[in-house]
Structures are given as C-alpha cells and as structure tokens.
Write a protein that holds these residues in place. Structure first.
Motif, mmCIF file in Angstrom:
data_model
loop_
_atom_site.group_PDB
_atom_site.id
_atom_site.type_symbol
_atom_site.label_atom_id
_atom_site.label_comp_id
_atom_site.label_asym_id
_atom_site.label_seq_id
_atom_site.Cartn_x
_atom_site.Cartn_y
_atom_site.Cartn_z
ATOM 1 N N ARG A 1 0.824 -1.199 0.000
ATOM 2 C CA ARG A 1 0.000 0.000 0.000
ATOM 3 C C ARG A 1 0.871 1.267 0.000
ATOM 4 O O ARG A 1 0.573 2.239 -0.668
ATOM 5 N N ILE A 2 1.946 1.261 0.738
ATOM 6 C CA ILE A 2 2.810 2.439 0.839
ATOM 7 C C ILE A 2 3.631 2.638 -0.431
ATOM 8 O O ILE A 2 3.726 3.747 -0.959
ATOM 9 N N HIS A 3 4.218 1.565 -0.974
ATOM 10 C CA HIS A 3 5.132 1.669 -2.099
ATOM 11 C C HIS A 3 4.524 1.289 -3.447
ATOM 12 O O HIS A 3 5.160 1.459 -4.476
ATOM 13 N N GLY A 4 3.312 0.734 -3.432
ATOM 14 C CA GLY A 4 2.682 0.326 -4.684
ATOM 15 C C GLY A 4 2.998 -1.104 -5.081
ATOM 16 O O GLY A 4 2.356 -1.664 -5.948
ATOM 17 N N THR A 5 3.991 -1.687 -4.466
ATOM 18 C CA THR A 5 4.373 -3.073 -4.732
ATOM 19 C C THR A 5 5.130 -3.594 -3.517
ATOM 20 O O THR A 5 5.637 -2.807 -2.723
ATOM 21 N N SER A 6 5.195 -4.896 -3.391
ATOM 22 C CA SER A 6 5.955 -5.451 -2.268
ATOM 23 C C SER A 6 7.261 -6.089 -2.741
ATOM 24 O O SER A 6 7.950 -6.727 -1.975
ATOM 25 N N SER A 7 7.570 -5.905 -4.020
ATOM 26 C CA SER A 7 8.850 -6.410 -4.525
ATOM 27 C C SER A 7 9.629 -5.266 -5.157
ATOM 28 O O SER A 7 9.053 -4.276 -5.613
ATOM 29 N N HIS A 8 10.933 -5.394 -5.186
ATOM 30 C CA HIS A 8 11.809 -4.348 -5.699
ATOM 31 C C HIS A 8 11.573 -4.125 -7.189
ATOM 32 O O HIS A 8 11.499 -5.080 -7.960
ATOM 33 N N THR A 9 11.436 -2.869 -7.586
ATOM 34 C CA THR A 9 11.231 -2.555 -9.000
ATOM 35 C C THR A 9 12.266 -1.573 -9.529
ATOM 36 O O THR A 9 12.222 -1.206 -10.696
ATOM 37 N N GLY A 10 13.165 -1.135 -8.695
ATOM 38 C CA GLY A 10 14.165 -0.151 -9.106
ATOM 39 C C GLY A 10 15.393 -0.788 -9.727
ATOM 40 O O GLY A 10 15.409 -1.964 -10.088
ATOM 41 N N ARG A 11 16.427 0.020 -9.846
ATOM 42 C CA ARG A 11 17.672 -0.458 -10.432
ATOM 43 C C ARG A 11 18.400 -1.374 -9.463
ATOM 44 O O ARG A 11 18.245 -1.264 -8.255
ATOM 45 N N VAL A 12 19.189 -2.274 -10.031
ATOM 46 C CA VAL A 12 19.963 -3.221 -9.238
ATOM 47 C C VAL A 12 21.413 -3.099 -9.677
ATOM 48 O O VAL A 12 21.697 -3.017 -10.872
ATOM 49 N N PRO A 13 22.370 -3.064 -8.736
ATOM 50 C CA PRO A 13 23.780 -2.995 -9.123
ATOM 51 C C PRO A 13 24.140 -4.154 -10.058
ATOM 52 O O PRO A 13 23.637 -5.275 -9.910
ATOM 53 N N SER A 14 24.994 -3.884 -11.024
ATOM 54 C CA SER A 14 25.327 -4.892 -12.040
ATOM 55 C C SER A 14 25.876 -6.177 -11.422
ATOM 56 O O SER A 14 25.616 -7.266 -11.936
ATOM 57 N N ARG A 15 26.610 -6.075 -10.334
ATOM 58 C CA ARG A 15 27.171 -7.278 -9.707
ATOM 59 C C ARG A 15 26.100 -8.163 -9.084
ATOM 60 O O ARG A 15 26.328 -9.347 -8.845
ATOM 61 N N LEU A 16 24.909 -7.605 -8.825
ATOM 62 C CA LEU A 16 23.823 -8.372 -8.224
ATOM 63 C C LEU A 16 22.726 -8.716 -9.226
ATOM 64 O O LEU A 16 21.790 -9.449 -8.899
ATOM 65 N N ARG A 17 22.826 -8.195 -10.444
ATOM 66 C CA ARG A 17 21.761 -8.337 -11.440
ATOM 67 C C ARG A 17 21.450 -9.805 -11.745
ATOM 68 O O ARG A 17 20.291 -10.205 -11.787
ATOM 69 N N GLU A 18 22.472 -10.628 -11.950
ATOM 70 C CA GLU A 18 22.247 -12.029 -12.331
ATOM 71 C C GLU A 18 21.443 -12.777 -11.253
ATOM 72 O O GLU A 18 20.468 -13.467 -11.552
ATOM 73 N N GLY A 19 21.826 -12.615 -10.007
ATOM 74 C CA GLY A 19 21.116 -13.293 -8.916
ATOM 75 C C GLY A 19 19.694 -12.770 -8.755
ATOM 76 O O GLY A 19 18.760 -13.539 -8.509
ATOM 77 N N PHE A 20 19.524 -11.476 -8.921
ATOM 78 C CA PHE A 20 18.202 -10.868 -8.812
ATOM 79 C C PHE A 20 17.284 -11.391 -9.919
ATOM 80 O O PHE A 20 16.143 -11.769 -9.668
ATOM 81 N N ASP A 21 17.801 -11.423 -11.150
ATOM 82 C CA ASP A 21 17.013 -11.935 -12.276
ATOM 83 C C ASP A 21 16.667 -13.408 -12.074
ATOM 84 O O ASP A 21 15.560 -13.843 -12.396
ATOM 85 N N ARG A 22 17.611 -14.197 -11.525
ATOM 86 C CA ARG A 22 17.372 -15.611 -11.289
ATOM 87 C C ARG A 22 16.242 -15.793 -10.269
ATOM 88 O O ARG A 22 15.339 -16.610 -10.478
ATOM 89 N N LYS A 23 16.260 -15.000 -9.196
ATOM 90 C CA LYS A 23 15.205 -15.097 -8.175
ATOM 91 C C LYS A 23 13.839 -14.737 -8.754
ATOM 92 O O LYS A 23 12.841 -15.388 -8.449
ATOM 93 N N LYS A 24 13.800 -13.703 -9.589
ATOM 94 C CA LYS A 24 12.526 -13.316 -10.206
ATOM 95 C C LYS A 24 12.014 -14.415 -11.130
ATOM 96 O O LYS A 24 10.820 -14.726 -11.145
ATOM 97 N N LYS A 25 12.920 -15.033 -11.889
ATOM 98 C CA LYS A 25 12.520 -16.094 -12.810
ATOM 99 C C LYS A 25 12.044 -17.328 -12.037
ATOM 100 O O LYS A 25 11.065 -17.970 -12.424
ATOM 101 N N ILE A 26 12.714 -17.643 -10.937
ATOM 102 C CA ILE A 26 12.304 -18.780 -10.104
ATOM 103 C C ILE A 26 10.908 -18.541 -9.545
ATOM 104 O O ILE A 26 10.052 -19.427 -9.581
ATOM 105 N N ALA A 27 10.646 -17.342 -9.049
ATOM 106 C CA ALA A 27 9.329 -17.022 -8.495
ATOM 107 C C ALA A 27 8.245 -17.139 -9.564
ATOM 108 O O ALA A 27 7.165 -17.703 -9.315
ATOM 109 N N ALA A 28 8.525 -16.636 -10.763
ATOM 110 C CA ALA A 28 7.546 -16.713 -11.855
ATOM 111 C C ALA A 28 7.312 -18.169 -12.266
ATOM 112 O O ALA A 28 6.170 -18.579 -12.508
#
Length: 177
Positions: free
Chosen positions: A116-143
């Motif tokens: 309600r406060i942020h419009g979403t409960s998951s991160h939607t902003g930019r991610v540092p390049s060193r963390l991008r691969e792991g972040f994308d993997r987690k999103k794909k696993i959840a989907a």
C-alpha cells in the motif's frame, strides 16, 4: 518528544491540518489534544482514536488502517525476530521495523502495508550490475513456481515437468554462484 502545548508529557498525538494553504501541526499529549479538540482548535475522530488504539490492533481501529491487517488475519503472537528480538506488537507500537531480519520474519504481516505504501511489495528499481544475475534468477524462479502451480492445477503435466526441471537447473546455478 514532549508535548508542544504543556511541555511535560510525552507527545502521542501528531496532528497536521492544511486549510487554504496554511498548515497547522501539533505534537501533543493525549490530555492537551483533548483540550484543543474541545476548544475546537483541532478535529479528531474520537470514536476510533481515543478508545485504546492498541487494544484491538489486529481487528480494526487506528492501526488497522495503517498496517492494513484484515480482521480475519491471524497473527502469530509469539513470533519474535531472531536478530533484534522485536515482536510484531513492537513493530506496531514503534511504527517502524527493527532490523533487516524483521522483514523476513514478519514478511507476511508486513506485505500488505508495504504494498500500500510503495505500490508493490517487490523491488522494481535499479539493481547494481554485480547483483543483477542473482536478482534476475530469483525473479525467474518465483515466476516459474507460480506457473508450475497453475500447470499442475490445470493438469498440464508435461509443461509442469519441464518447469520443474528448469527450476532445478536455476536453483543449482544459484547455489554454485
């Protein structure tokens, strides 16, 4: 913070009103807030506010709207953060989360408020390049997990098997990274 009116008691009522572009704000103790309301200087919703707002946190009242907790939701009262020791009652009373681990421990309870406060409960902003691969993997696993449940429910077992294998591959890649 002390009451701005009497300077003696702890401020528990934070009042802000904007009328015709002029903003009035007060940090008051309960007694001074009641006096100002009786004089007509401030307007409070006394039905829901002065009746002990913390007594029925989980079923309604003042904090129900802030934390967005439906009356039917059951909160595990004994749950405690393993890092800072905070309970959900502490979070409600303080109005803030104690430490990063609290988000994991009380994630289910906090999700509606964060959404309600942020419009979403998951991160939607930019991610540092060193963390991008792991972040994308987690999103794909959840989907994939969501799609897998749908495929099983719809009895599309060949698709479900393929998704299960892809999930295993993604999880293995995450453990080896």
């Amino acid at each position: 913070m002390l009451c701005e009116k009497c300077g003696k008691n702890k401020a528990t009522v934070f009042y802000r009103e904007t009328v015709n572009g002029k903003t009035t704000s007060w940090s008051l103790c309960q007694d001074c807030a009641e006096v100002l309301e009786k004089k007509g200087d401030i307007k409070l919703d006394t039905d829901s506010f002065w009746s002990d707002p913390f007594a029925d946190v989980f079923g309604g009242g003042l904090l129900q709207s802030f934390f967005g907790l439906p009356a039917a939701r059951q909160i595990e009262r004994g749950k405690k953060c393993t890092l800072c020791g905070a309970t959900f009652d502490d979070l409600v009373r303080e109005g803030k989360v104690g430490c990063p681990k609290c988000y994991e421990i009380f994630g289910d309870e906090l999700e509606d408020s964060i959404r309600r406060i942020h419009g979403t409960s998951s991160h939607t902003g930019r991610v540092p390049s060193r963390l991008r691969e792991g972040f994308d993997r987690k999103k794909k696993i959840a989907a994939l997990e969501k799609d897998l449940k749908t495929a099983i429910r719809e009895e599309r077992f060949e698709d479900a098997a393929a998704m299960r294998d892809e999930l295993k591959t993604l999880r293995d890649a995450g453990e080896n990274a």
